[in-house]
Design a protein around this motif. Sequence first.
Motif, short mmCIF file in Angstrom:
data_model
loop_
_atom_site.label_atom_id
_atom_site.label_comp_id
_atom_site.label_asym_id
_atom_site.label_seq_id
_atom_site.Cartn_x
_atom_site.Cartn_y
_atom_site.Cartn_z
N VAL A 111 3.57 1.86 3.97
CA VAL A 111 3.25 2.54 5.23
C VAL A 111 2.02 3.43 5.06
CG1 VAL A 111 4.07 4.31 6.85
CG2 VAL A 111 5.58 2.43 6.21
N SER A 112 1.98 4.17 3.96
CA SER A 112 0.84 5.07 3.72
C SER A 112 -0.46 4.29 3.68
CB SER A 112 1.05 5.80 2.39
OG SER A 112 -0.13 6.46 2.00
N GLU A 113 -0.46 3.19 2.94
CA GLU A 113 -1.70 2.40 2.82
C GLU A 113 -2.04 1.72 4.14
OE1 GLU A 113 -3.84 2.47 0.34
OE2 GLU A 113 -2.60 3.87 -0.80
N ALA A 114 -1.00 1.41 4.95
CA ALA A 114 -1.23 0.77 6.25
C ALA A 114 -1.82 1.76 7.26
CB ALA A 114 0.08 0.19 6.79
N VAL A 115 -1.34 3.00 7.23
CA VAL A 115 -1.78 3.98 8.24
C VAL A 115 -3.23 4.40 8.01
CG1 VAL A 115 -1.44 6.34 9.10
CG2 VAL A 115 0.53 4.84 8.77
N ASP A 116 -3.53 4.88 6.80
CA ASP A 116 -4.91 5.36 6.58
C ASP A 116 -5.36 5.15 5.14
OD1 ASP A 116 -3.38 7.26 5.32
OD2 ASP A 116 -4.23 8.99 6.34
N GLY A 117 -4.89 4.06 4.56
CA GLY A 117 -5.28 3.75 3.19
C GLY A 117 -6.02 2.43 3.09
N GLY A 121 -5.96 -0.47 9.58
CA GLY A 121 -6.46 -1.42 10.56
C GLY A 121 -5.81 -2.79 10.47
N LYS A 122 -4.95 -3.00 9.48
CA LYS A 122 -4.27 -4.29 9.33
C LYS A 122 -2.86 -4.20 9.91
CE LYS A 122 -7.63 -5.87 6.69
NZ LYS A 122 -8.73 -6.60 7.32
#
Length: 305
Positions: A111-117, A121-122
Motif C-alpha cells: 500500500v505504501s509503495e502504491a500510494v506514493d512510492g 499511479g499504478k
Amino acid sequence: MYRIGIDLGGTKIELVLLDDKGVECYRQRIATPREYGMTLTALAELIRDAEQTIGQSASVGIGIPGVVSSRTGLVKNSNAIWLNGQPMDKDLGAILGREVRIANDANCFAVSEAVDGAGAGKKLVFGAILGTGCGAGIAINHKVHAGGNGIGGEWGHNPLPWMTADEFNSTQCFCGNVDCIETFVSGTGFVRHFRSLGGHADSGIEVVSLMKAGDVLAKAAFEQFIDRLARALAHVINLLDPDVIVLGGGVSNIELIYEYLPNLLPKYVVGGECDTLVVKNYHGASSGVRGAAWLWAPGEMTNLP
Ligand SMILES: [Zn+2]
C-alpha cells in the motif's frame, strides 16, 4: 486529517504521524513488550504522545507480522506470538475510542509503495519483501487485498515453480512444507544455496560483490538465484498480471536484479512477452509504517474522538 501508522514487529514498535499530504511530522520507536496487555498499553501511550504534538486525534492503522482472521476476528500467523488469538483491533479500538485498522505488514508495504512510492499511479501493485523471509502483499487502487482468508499475497509459501530435479524435495521450510519459494528467493535462501555450493558469504549483496570480483561459485549462485526469482515472479504475473512489482527487503538492494529480470521473465510468462515493471522500493524501511498509516484513505475516518 492526520494519520498514524504503526509497524508492530517482534522486537520494535515504530510509529509515524503523517499529515494529509503524506509528510512525516513525528516519529517514535520503542522496544516491543513481549506480552499482550503491555503491548496494548504501549501502543496507546505512543499514540497519545504523537497526538499531543498536533493537538488533535488521528486515524490509526497498524501493520503486524500476521493477520486478523476474518473468520474469528482474532490475530493469527503472527511471529510476535503473544498477539495470536487476541482481538487486537477491537481491544485497542476500545481503549482509543475509535476504529483501528490492522493489516499484514507486507500488505502495508504494498500500500505504501502504491500510494506514493515506487508504484505510485499504478492500479495493481504486488509488493514482495525479500529478506530473512519472503513476505508479499497486494494493493488494488491503494487498498489492501487481504482476501477472504486474509492470506492474499502469501506467495512465498507456494512451491517454487518449474522445479528442476535437483530442486525438487530439497529444502525444508519453517512452515512445514518443502521447496517453498521463500526458501529459494529470500536473502537467507540465496546465501544458503551459495554456501551449499561451497561459498562463504553473509548476505546476498556480498555474494554479488564476490561475483563482480570474478568468483565463479558466486556467479553460479547468482544465476541460479535470479532464475528462481524469475520463475517465482512469472507465476505472480501469470495469475495476477500486476502493473508493477515492487521489491523490498535486503535482496532489493541488489541492483543487478533489475538488469537481469526483464530478460528472464519472458521465458516463463505465458505467451513469451513481459512488460511488467520490476522496481526497487522507494520508501525503504519506512514503507511498513507509512503503509499502515495509509490503511485509512482520505475521508474514510469520520468519527474521530
Ligand atoms: Zn513455507
